[in-house]
Design a protein around this motif. Structure first.
Motif, PDB file in Angstrom:
ATOM      1  N   UNK A 132      -9.772   7.352   0.798  1.00  0.00           N
ATOM      2  CA  UNK A 132      -8.731   7.953   1.642  1.00  0.00           C
ATOM      3  C   UNK A 132      -7.657   8.566   0.744  1.00  0.00           C
ATOM      4  N   UNK A 133      -6.844   9.469   1.276  1.00  0.00           N
ATOM      5  CA  UNK A 133      -5.776  10.059   0.451  1.00  0.00           C
ATOM      6  C   UNK A 133      -4.716   9.061   0.034  1.00  0.00           C
ATOM      7  N   UNK A 134      -4.455   8.038   0.901  1.00  0.00           N
ATOM      8  CA  UNK A 134      -3.271   7.216   0.601  1.00  0.00           C
ATOM      9  C   UNK A 134      -3.358   5.769   1.061  1.00  0.00           C
ATOM     10  N   UNK A 135      -4.525   5.297   1.493  1.00  0.00           N
ATOM     11  CA  UNK A 135      -4.648   3.905   1.932  1.00  0.00           C
ATOM     12  C   UNK A 135      -5.066   3.052   0.737  1.00  0.00           C
ATOM     13  N   UNK A 136      -4.108   2.392   0.110  1.00  0.00           N
ATOM     14  CA  UNK A 136      -4.367   1.662  -1.133  1.00  0.00           C
ATOM     15  C   UNK A 136      -5.355   0.520  -0.919  1.00  0.00           C
ATOM     16  N   UNK A 137      -5.244  -0.180   0.197  1.00  0.00           N
ATOM     17  CA  UNK A 137      -6.128  -1.330   0.424  1.00  0.00           C
ATOM     18  C   UNK A 137      -7.591  -0.893   0.463  1.00  0.00           C
ATOM     19  N   UNK A 138      -7.881   0.151   1.234  1.00  0.00           N
ATOM     20  CA  UNK A 138      -9.262   0.632   1.327  1.00  0.00           C
ATOM     21  C   UNK A 138      -9.717   1.221  -0.008  1.00  0.00           C
ATOM     22  N   UNK A 204      -4.252   0.277  -7.663  1.00  0.00           N
ATOM     23  CA  UNK A 204      -5.160   1.426  -7.623  1.00  0.00           C
ATOM     24  C   UNK A 204      -5.245   2.088  -8.988  1.00  0.00           C
ATOM     25  N   UNK A 205      -4.090   2.315  -9.622  1.00  0.00           N
ATOM     26  CA  UNK A 205      -4.077   2.965 -10.925  1.00  0.00           C
ATOM     27  C   UNK A 205      -4.809   2.118 -11.967  1.00  0.00           C
ATOM     28  N   UNK A 206      -4.676   0.814 -11.877  1.00  0.00           N
ATOM     29  CA  UNK A 206      -5.380  -0.079 -12.801  1.00  0.00           C
ATOM     30  C   UNK A 206      -6.891   0.080 -12.658  1.00  0.00           C
ATOM     31  N   UNK A 207      -7.374   0.123 -11.416  1.00  0.00           N
ATOM     32  CA  UNK A 207      -8.805   0.310 -11.176  1.00  0.00           C
ATOM     33  C   UNK A 207      -9.263   1.693 -11.625  1.00  0.00           C
ATOM     34  N   UNK A 208      -8.413   2.693 -11.436  1.00  0.00           N
ATOM     35  CA  UNK A 208      -8.754   4.045 -11.886  1.00  0.00           C
ATOM     36  C   UNK A 208      -8.906   4.088 -13.411  1.00  0.00           C
TER      37      UNK A 208
END
Length: 813
Positions: A132-138, A204-208
């Protein structure tokens, strides 16, 4: 079984007081079709508590690991169950808590090893469709799944098949990944004042960052190379990023900022090592930022991983001569050593707290070869890389600091003992060239220093003195001998060896453990002519006292988890027994009693695989050297405890027990089978035991040993046909075919031809079928060896003609 009952049973499997009974029930339930889907239903439902859901995820992971495919890649589960798992697993993993995500992620990795991408070619499309563009959980759930799959590429060697898989992923995932990276950057900017949102998006950034590493690990993707300017700008932005809302609470645990920056440094190390052409123009800005980070980041443990990763990056850059030249002057090098190396080499209060409160963890982190990201190790690696580039410059500067620290210590030893610790550590770092090897320690030294002179002048006194020396300095002295053990002559070791042994009597946990570590390694040390540096004759007179003391140290706390905490002590026991060989015979009763007691205690709760590995290796050495002269004593002493392990189904120990039963039989090959072993023969032929791949090598050895001692009794009990059935099962499996041949050769060696002849044509039919339909190089080689084995046994009534005659019968049939 009802779902609620299954959930309760799974929860009980995590309770040490109930887990055996629960495991027995679960082993029966898992045989039923659809069991894995029931586990996923429990994981998915909020009806059950977090413990039950986690237990279900753990069991699902292990169930998939055991049952997804066989050795030939064929599914063990029904096809519809396989399809349902794939359909449900990704969506489920995205929506469960993080601790459960990790378990399911491991299961996804197992499935991907088998099926991705050709048998699961919709997976990447499924993942991309869920972003998704902005749903951090998903997004975090999707990225966690992706990382579980793509991280498999990190240790793999390059191959056409691997690159086909990587390109398949990049073709579908590359553009969405880059887009999500940009979106996440923008959202972080918009939410810089929202702690909760920042925390989610930094996850999210950590996973990226993890995925950036995964996607780049084999080759630099064109999409990253084409966007190197913007990519490095973003990496640099977050390397220097700061926001008080993201600062970790307390000093011990890393927070989101530290994790993201550490991930960035991992990527930078990879790019510096592999992609200099594309990344080289951007290196300088990262070197400057790394310097600023290292000189401004505090000494708190929460920063340890980040500092270690930053030092690893500078180490990688220093390997490249064009970048290393920036350090090639005395002023710059002095600044680097003083402001970056020394602060991260020096002992901190947190290190001393660990020394006192968690000594085994201190040892594991400190020991050379540890996987831990410690500041000391990273700073040492950086210093040694600088030394490799500029040996004289670095040596001269570091020696000045060493002398400074030694002077501080000499003025006030009781207050400034940490200065001496730093001096000894610094000297070891610049004296050693190359890695510390497991077998030899340091194999090459810096010719600009003298390790023996330094030891005699500054270290030996701490080893000799009985009092008024800080424990950490005694550890330093023992570790010095351990590191430079191959540089010390046989005559010098003759003087040092008793001093190391003496420190086994220290009341300090770390001191006596390091003494055991050094003792074990020097007992295994050989010189250039492959002669032992410490002669067995020098050890045997001390062995009774030495072993007794080592066992006392192991048994200080008789609780199972504590008793098996220190694998280094048991490894030393193993080494002493290997060195003294039959010198153990006079003390057999003492050693047997100790091994029996320890085995009984740890079998109630196996907790440290490294400890019980060395325990059973030590026990194997004891049997090898003591049993030939007194087989009945060892058999009578060990049989009850071994049988208890089998009866209580202590899975971790069963393969070891089979091996040791075989060793006991082999120690007395001319003896007959005692009632102990005849009663053991029938249970070990159970198909259930042979279904566990880990049992097979040990079982083959045990059955072969039984045949050597009692083939006639095996034949009388009509147990040959079950053994041949096991051979047939092994020979049809590529993983176990070698063990099938070993068992077959044992059968042919121990039974008279009149007993095996009725079966030999069928045996050859099985072998010829494999050769014709699915031979492997190993199978073909072992078949040729088997032919020569039969051909060589003319005196036993076999021979080449006997083999050929039976082979002709196969052709006629």
């Amino acid at each position: 079984m009802e779902l609620h009952t299954l959930a309760t049973t799974l929860e009980a499997s995590l309770d040490p007081t109930q887990n055996k009974q629960a495991e027995t029930v679960l082993l029966q339930e898992q045989k039923k079709p659809g069991f894995s889907l029931l586990l996923l239903r429990i994981v998915a439902s909020d009806t059950y508590g977090s413990t039950a859901r986690l237990a279900s995820a753990l069991y699902f992971k292990n169930f998939i690991r055991r049952n997804w495919t066989d050795e030939n890649g064929n599914y063990r589960l029904p096809q519809q169950e396989v399809v349902s798992i794939k359909q449900e697993l990704i969506g489920l993993m995205i929506n469960v808590p993080a601790n459960i995500q990790y378990q399911l992620g491991d299961a996804v990795g197992v499935i991907a090893d088998s099926d991705f991408w050709r048998r699961w070619d919709t997976l990447v499309d499924d993942l991309v469709s869920r972003l998704t563009p902005d749903n951090a959980r998903i997004n975090n759930g999707v990225l966690q799944v992706a990382h579980s799959i793509f991280k498999r590429w990190r240790p793999l060697y390059r191959s056409d098949e691997l690159f086909t898989e990587v390109n398949h992923v990049l073709g579908k995932f590359g553009d969405p990944f880059v887009q999500l990276l940009g979106n996440t950057d923008q959202i972080i900017e918009r939410n810089r004042d929202d702690r909760s949102a920042l925390s989610q998006y930094f996850s999210t950034m950590n996973l990226l960052m993890k995925l950036l590493y995964d996607l780049s690990v084999q080759d630099l993707p064109p999409i990253f190379e084409d966007n190197m300017q913007s990519l490095t700008s973003l990496l640099h932005k977050y390397l220097i990023y700061d926001n008080p809302l993201l600062h970790a609470d307390g000093d011990s645990e890393s927070g989101p900022l530290e994790f993201v920056k550490s991930g960035i440094f991992e990527v930078l190390v990879l790019y510096a090592q592999k992609y200099e052409d594309a990344f080289g123009p951007f290196v300088e800005q990262f070197v400057g930022s790394s310097w600023n980070l290292l000189t401004t980041t505090g000494l708190e443990p929460k920063n340890d991983i980040l500092v270690s990763k930053a030092l690893q990056f500078l180490t990688s850059v220093t390997r490249l001569s064009q970048h290393a030249q920036a350090f090639n002057n005395e002023n710059t090098m002095s600044q680097v050593i003083e402001r970056v190396v020394l602060p991260n080499l020096s002992l901190r209060d947190s290190d001393m707290e660990m020394f006192e409160d968690e000594p085994i963890e201190f040892i594991r982190r400190d020991l050379e070869g540890s996987d831990s990201d410690t500041r000391r190790r990273a700073a040492t690696d950086f210093l040694q890389q600088l030394l490799a580039q500029f040996q004289k410059l670095v040596t001269d500067i570091v020696l000045r600091y060493i002398n400074h620290y030694l002077s501080e210590y000499s003025r006030n030893p009781s207050a400034d003992w940490k200065s001496k610790d730093t001096a000894v550590y610094l000297f070891s770092s610049i004296a050693a060239k190359g890695a510390v090897t497991t077998s030899q320690g340091v194999k090459s030294v810096n010719e600009l220093v003298n390790i023996i002179d330094f030891f005699q002048a500054n270290v030996a006194a701490d080893l000799v003195s009985d009092s008024d020396v800080e424990p950490i300095l005694k550890v330093d002295a023992i570790k010095y001998l351990y590191i430079f053990r191959s540089q010390i002559t046989r005559e010098q070791w003759r003087d040092a060896f008793p001093l190391v042994v003496k420190h086994l009597g220290s009341p300090e946990y770390v001191v006596y453990t390091y003494a055991a570590i050094a003792l074990e390694r020097v007992l295994a040390l050989t010189d250039r002519s492959k002669q032992s540096v410490i002669e067995p004759a020098d050890v045997t007179p001390l062995s009774a006292q030495l072993l007794e003391h080592l066992f006392q140290l192991i048994e200080r706390d008789p609780q199972p988890p504590k008793l098996q905490e220190n694998e280094f002590l048991m490894r030393c026991v193993m080494r002493v027994l290997i060195v003294i060989r039959d010198g153990v015979v006079p003390i057999t009763d003492i050693v047997l009693a100790k091994f029996t007691k320890i085995t009984q205690i740890i079998s109630s709760n196996p907790a440290n695989p490294r400890f019980y590995y060395y325990h059973f290796e030590a026990l194997g050495a004891f049997i090898r050297f003591a049993a030939p002269l007194q087989p009945e004593k060892l058999e009578n002493g060990l049989y009850p405890v071994f049988l208890s392990i089998l009866e209580n189904d202590v899975q971790e120990f069963i393969p070891y027990v089979f091996q040791l039963f075989a060793a006991l039989l082999e120690a007395n090959p001319s003896g007959s089978l005692t009632p102990y072993y005849t009663s053991l023969a029938q249970p070990i032929l159970s198909p259930q035991l042979w279904s566990s791949r880990g049992n097979i090598p040990a079982l083959v050895r045990l059955v072969s040993s039984l045949l050597t001692r009692g083939a006639s009794q095996i034949a009388e009990n009509k147990q040959l046909e079950p053994i041949l059935g096991i051979f047939q099962s092994l020979i049809t499996n590529k993983v176990n075919e070698i063990y099938g041949f070993e068992l077959l050769e044992s059968i042919m060696a121990n039974f008279a031809p009149s007993i095996t002849e009725p079966y030999f044509v069928t045996i050859l039919q099985l072998l010829f079928t494999r050769l014709q339909n699915s031979k492997t190089e190993a199978f073909s080689s072992r078949f040729v060896r088997f032919y020569h084995f039969i051909s060589s046994r003319i005196d036993s009534g076999l021979g080449a003609d006997w083999f050929i005659n039976h082979a002709n019968q196969v052709q006629e049939g």
